[in-house]
Design a protein around this motif. Structure first.
Motif, PDB file in Angstrom:
ATOM      1  N   LEU A 167       0.828  -1.200   0.000  1.00  0.00           N
ATOM      2  CA  LEU A 167       0.000   0.000   0.000  1.00  0.00           C
ATOM      3  C   LEU A 167       0.868   1.258   0.000  1.00  0.00           C
ATOM      4  O   LEU A 167       0.551   2.244  -0.674  1.00  0.00           O
ATOM      5  CB  LEU A 167      -0.926   0.001   1.218  1.00  0.00           C
ATOM      6  N   LEU A 168       1.971   1.228   0.735  1.00  0.00           N
ATOM      7  CA  LEU A 168       2.839   2.399   0.814  1.00  0.00           C
ATOM      8  C   LEU A 168       3.447   2.783  -0.532  1.00  0.00           C
ATOM      9  O   LEU A 168       3.842   3.940  -0.723  1.00  0.00           O
ATOM     10  CB  LEU A 168       3.952   2.178   1.841  1.00  0.00           C
ATOM     11  N   GLN A 169       3.495   1.855  -1.454  1.00  0.00           N
ATOM     12  CA  GLN A 169       4.050   2.182  -2.775  1.00  0.00           C
ATOM     13  C   GLN A 169       3.100   3.072  -3.579  1.00  0.00           C
ATOM     14  O   GLN A 169       3.511   3.721  -4.544  1.00  0.00           O
ATOM     15  CB  GLN A 169       4.354   0.894  -3.551  1.00  0.00           C
ATOM     16  N   SER A 170       1.830   3.116  -3.174  1.00  0.00           N
ATOM     17  CA  SER A 170       0.848   3.959  -3.877  1.00  0.00           C
ATOM     18  C   SER A 170       0.716   5.347  -3.263  1.00  0.00           C
ATOM     19  O   SER A 170       0.048   6.203  -3.815  1.00  0.00           O
ATOM     20  CB  SER A 170      -0.528   3.274  -3.863  1.00  0.00           C
ATOM     21  N   TYR A 171       1.341   5.546  -2.102  1.00  0.00           N
ATOM     22  CA  TYR A 171       1.249   6.826  -1.389  1.00  0.00           C
ATOM     23  C   TYR A 171       2.657   7.321  -1.086  1.00  0.00           C
ATOM     24  O   TYR A 171       3.310   6.813  -0.179  1.00  0.00           O
ATOM     25  CB  TYR A 171       0.457   6.654  -0.084  1.00  0.00           C
ATOM     26  N   ASN A 172       3.118   8.301  -1.832  1.00  0.00           N
ATOM     27  CA  ASN A 172       4.506   8.727  -1.629  1.00  0.00           C
ATOM     28  C   ASN A 172       4.641   9.924  -0.681  1.00  0.00           C
ATOM     29  O   ASN A 172       5.744  10.365  -0.388  1.00  0.00           O
ATOM     30  CB  ASN A 172       5.203   9.032  -2.966  1.00  0.00           C
ATOM     31  N   LEU A 173       3.494  10.445  -0.191  1.00  0.00           N
ATOM     32  CA  LEU A 173       3.517  11.495   0.829  1.00  0.00           C
ATOM     33  C   LEU A 173       2.822  10.973   2.080  1.00  0.00           C
ATOM     34  O   LEU A 173       1.671  10.527   2.020  1.00  0.00           O
ATOM     35  CB  LEU A 173       2.798  12.753   0.322  1.00  0.00           C
ATOM     36  N   ILE A 174       3.526  11.007   3.216  1.00  0.00           N
ATOM     37  CA  ILE A 174       2.960  10.547   4.487  1.00  0.00           C
ATOM     38  C   ILE A 174       3.095  11.683   5.495  1.00  0.00           C
ATOM     39  O   ILE A 174       4.196  12.183   5.747  1.00  0.00           O
ATOM     40  CB  ILE A 174       3.671   9.281   5.005  1.00  0.00           C
ATOM     41  N   ILE A 175       1.960  12.113   6.045  1.00  0.00           N
ATOM     42  CA  ILE A 175       1.924  13.271   6.942  1.00  0.00           C
ATOM     43  C   ILE A 175       1.481  12.818   8.330  1.00  0.00           C
ATOM     44  O   ILE A 175       0.387  12.262   8.489  1.00  0.00           O
ATOM     45  CB  ILE A 175       0.945  14.332   6.410  1.00  0.00           C
ATOM     46  N   ASN A 176       2.315  13.063   9.330  1.00  0.00           N
ATOM     47  CA  ASN A 176       1.951  12.723  10.701  1.00  0.00           C
ATOM     48  C   ASN A 176       1.344  13.937  11.398  1.00  0.00           C
ATOM     49  O   ASN A 176       2.000  14.949  11.612  1.00  0.00           O
ATOM     50  CB  ASN A 176       3.175  12.260  11.492  1.00  0.00           C
ATOM     51  N   THR A 177       0.047  13.837  11.744  1.00  0.00           N
ATOM     52  CA  THR A 177      -0.621  14.913  12.477  1.00  0.00           C
ATOM     53  C   THR A 177      -0.871  14.518  13.933  1.00  0.00           C
ATOM     54  O   THR A 177      -1.498  15.272  14.678  1.00  0.00           O
ATOM     55  CB  THR A 177      -1.971  15.283  11.829  1.00  0.00           C
ATOM     56  N   THR A 178      -0.388  13.338  14.334  1.00  0.00           N
ATOM     57  CA  THR A 178      -0.560  12.876  15.714  1.00  0.00           C
ATOM     58  C   THR A 178       0.559  13.431  16.592  1.00  0.00           C
ATOM     59  O   THR A 178       1.586  13.880  16.075  1.00  0.00           O
ATOM     60  CB  THR A 178      -0.531  11.335  15.800  1.00  0.00           C
ATOM     61  N   PRO A 179       0.403  13.365  17.925  1.00  0.00           N
ATOM     62  CA  PRO A 179       1.493  13.824  18.806  1.00  0.00           C
ATOM     63  C   PRO A 179       2.574  12.771  19.033  1.00  0.00           C
ATOM     64  O   PRO A 179       3.497  13.004  19.815  1.00  0.00           O
ATOM     65  CB  PRO A 179       0.760  14.158  20.108  1.00  0.00           C
ATOM     66  N   LEU A 180       2.481  11.637  18.358  1.00  0.00           N
ATOM     67  CA  LEU A 180       3.484  10.585  18.550  1.00  0.00           C
ATOM     68  C   LEU A 180       4.882  11.097  18.203  1.00  0.00           C
ATOM     69  O   LEU A 180       5.098  11.671  17.141  1.00  0.00           O
ATOM     70  CB  LEU A 180       3.149   9.370  17.675  1.00  0.00           C
ATOM     71  N   GLY A 181       5.816  10.904  19.125  1.00  0.00           N
ATOM     72  CA  GLY A 181       7.182  11.362  18.925  1.00  0.00           C
ATOM     73  C   GLY A 181       7.475  12.713  19.542  1.00  0.00           C
ATOM     74  O   GLY A 181       8.633  13.132  19.635  1.00  0.00           O
ATOM     75  N   LEU A 197       9.670   2.094   2.957  1.00  0.00           N
ATOM     76  CA  LEU A 197       9.908   3.459   2.475  1.00  0.00           C
ATOM     77  C   LEU A 197      11.082   3.480   1.496  1.00  0.00           C
ATOM     78  O   LEU A 197      12.002   2.678   1.602  1.00  0.00           O
ATOM     79  CB  LEU A 197      10.191   4.401   3.647  1.00  0.00           C
ATOM     80  N   THR A 198      11.025   4.434   0.567  1.00  0.00           N
ATOM     81  CA  THR A 198      12.055   4.529  -0.466  1.00  0.00           C
ATOM     82  C   THR A 198      12.480   5.989  -0.662  1.00  0.00           C
ATOM     83  O   THR A 198      11.948   6.895  -0.021  1.00  0.00           O
ATOM     84  CB  THR A 198      11.508   4.017  -1.817  1.00  0.00           C
ATOM     85  N   GLU A 199      13.392   6.203  -1.574  1.00  0.00           N
ATOM     86  CA  GLU A 199      13.834   7.561  -1.894  1.00  0.00           C
ATOM     87  C   GLU A 199      12.732   8.369  -2.570  1.00  0.00           C
ATOM     88  O   GLU A 199      12.850   9.596  -2.687  1.00  0.00           O
ATOM     89  CB  GLU A 199      15.067   7.500  -2.809  1.00  0.00           C
ATOM     90  N   GLN A 200      11.688   7.702  -3.014  1.00  0.00           N
ATOM     91  CA  GLN A 200      10.577   8.404  -3.656  1.00  0.00           C
ATOM     92  C   GLN A 200       9.540   8.914  -2.656  1.00  0.00           C
ATOM     93  O   GLN A 200       8.594   9.596  -3.029  1.00  0.00           O
ATOM     94  CB  GLN A 200       9.874   7.471  -4.659  1.00  0.00           C
ATOM     95  N   HIS A 201       9.718   8.581  -1.369  1.00  0.00           N
ATOM     96  CA  HIS A 201       8.745   8.984  -0.357  1.00  0.00           C
ATOM     97  C   HIS A 201       9.095  10.343   0.263  1.00  0.00           C
ATOM     98  O   HIS A 201      10.268  10.708   0.366  1.00  0.00           O
ATOM     99  CB  HIS A 201       8.650   7.931   0.753  1.00  0.00           C
ATOM    100  N   TYR A 202       8.036  11.051   0.679  1.00  0.00           N
ATOM    101  CA  TYR A 202       8.159  12.336   1.366  1.00  0.00           C
ATOM    102  C   TYR A 202       7.438  12.215   2.705  1.00  0.00           C
ATOM    103  O   TYR A 202       6.240  11.919   2.739  1.00  0.00           O
ATOM    104  CB  TYR A 202       7.536  13.457   0.528  1.00  0.00           C
ATOM    105  N   LEU A 203       8.151  12.439   3.800  1.00  0.00           N
ATOM    106  CA  LEU A 203       7.566  12.351   5.138  1.00  0.00           C
ATOM    107  C   LEU A 203       7.523  13.739   5.768  1.00  0.00           C
ATOM    108  O   LEU A 203       8.563  14.412   5.894  1.00  0.00           O
ATOM    109  CB  LEU A 203       8.380  11.411   6.029  1.00  0.00           C
ATOM    110  N   TYR A 204       6.327  14.163   6.146  1.00  0.00           N
ATOM    111  CA  TYR A 204       6.126  15.471   6.781  1.00  0.00           C
ATOM    112  C   TYR A 204       5.554  15.231   8.176  1.00  0.00           C
ATOM    113  O   TYR A 204       4.510  14.602   8.316  1.00  0.00           O
ATOM    114  CB  TYR A 204       5.152  16.302   5.941  1.00  0.00           C
ATOM    115  N   ASP A 205       6.244  15.713   9.206  1.00  0.00           N
ATOM    116  CA  ASP A 205       5.786  15.550  10.583  1.00  0.00           C
ATOM    117  C   ASP A 205       5.414  16.922  11.139  1.00  0.00           C
ATOM    118  O   ASP A 205       6.237  17.839  11.156  1.00  0.00           O
ATOM    119  CB  ASP A 205       6.903  14.932  11.437  1.00  0.00           C
TER     120      ASP A 205
END
Length: 246
Positions: A167-181, A197-205
């Protein structure tokens, strides 16, 4: 003296007081003060306003971004659409709610997530901060699915157990809006198959304290692009300041 402040339940993680105090000193803003107001519940806003009569502006953080809405006299059109408030203006005893999280997130995401790379996003969490993120994604025409510990099938939300490597291969942007971390619970993170996760992914916390959460660290190890919530914090704060000084 014009007073400003932040309301929330636990504010030990907040940078807001430091940010605004330094702003006042740097820009020579006289007779201005920014304080932190920990409230046991959103309803305590009423007594705060009664006791702190010099207040002209408040920021709102978790978990009160939705709870304060019924307590306000008026809502800005954008905040009403989003269904969450993170900024309150106070004038002549009247309160009006705004959402500057939307402004801060949208502008930083546009810079972080290149137009040519845009596909689909996963939004982790469904609280008040997530609502601003959804509105920004809609405005940028980025399709998304929300992920919740208690997913609502009617809203097509996903559970964390559904986040498979495939499933993660279809979503290359992952945004964390939780207080985890978030400080002090820096050893926590959203449950993801980080190995996928790969070099094609974008993670926004959206978390900014610490600046590198476990979520972002694991993304960086996999080669993903990462972004924390610090620039978003600055931009939403500047947008709030503009509202308070209209």
């Amino acid at each position: 003296m014009r007073k400003f402040g932040l309301i929330g339940k636990k504010l030990g993680h907040s940078f807001s007081k430091k940010y605004f105090t330094q702003k006042f000193e740097r820009e020579g803003i006289q007779e201005a003060q920014y304080e932190l107001y920990e409230l046991p519940e959103a309803q305590a806003l009423k007594s705060l306003l009664q006791h702190e009569t010099e207040l002209v502006g408040l920021n709102v953080t978790v978990p009160y971004k939705q709870d304060v809405i019924p307590l306000l006299d008026e809502l800005d059109e954008v905040a009403a659409k989003i269904g969450a408030v993170n900024t309150i203006s106070i004038s002549e005893g009247k309160t009006k709610g705004f959402n500057t999280d939307y402004i801060g997130f949208k502008s930083t995401l546009e810079e972080f997530y290149p137009q040519a790379e845009r596909k689909q996003a996963l939004v982790l969490g469904t609280g008040g901060a997530a609502k601003a993120v959804w509105a920004a994604l809609d405005a940028l025409q980025i399709p998304y699915r929300s992920v919740s510990r208690n997913p609502d099938p009617a809203k097509q939300e996903l559970g964390y157990d559904e986040l498979t490597p495939a499933l993660l291969q279809s979503y290359n942007l992952i945004i964390n809006t939780t207080p985890l971390g978030m400080h002090p619970y820096t050893d926590t993170m959203p449950e993801l198959p980080y190995e996928a996760l790969t070099e094609q992914h974008y993670l926004y916390d959206l978390v900014y304290n610490p600046e590198q959460t476990l979520f972002l660290k694991k993304g960086a190890i996999a080669g993903a692009q990462t972004c924390n919530g610090l620039d978003m914090l600055y931009r939403q704060a500047d947008a709030a300041w503009a509202i308070w000084n209209e």
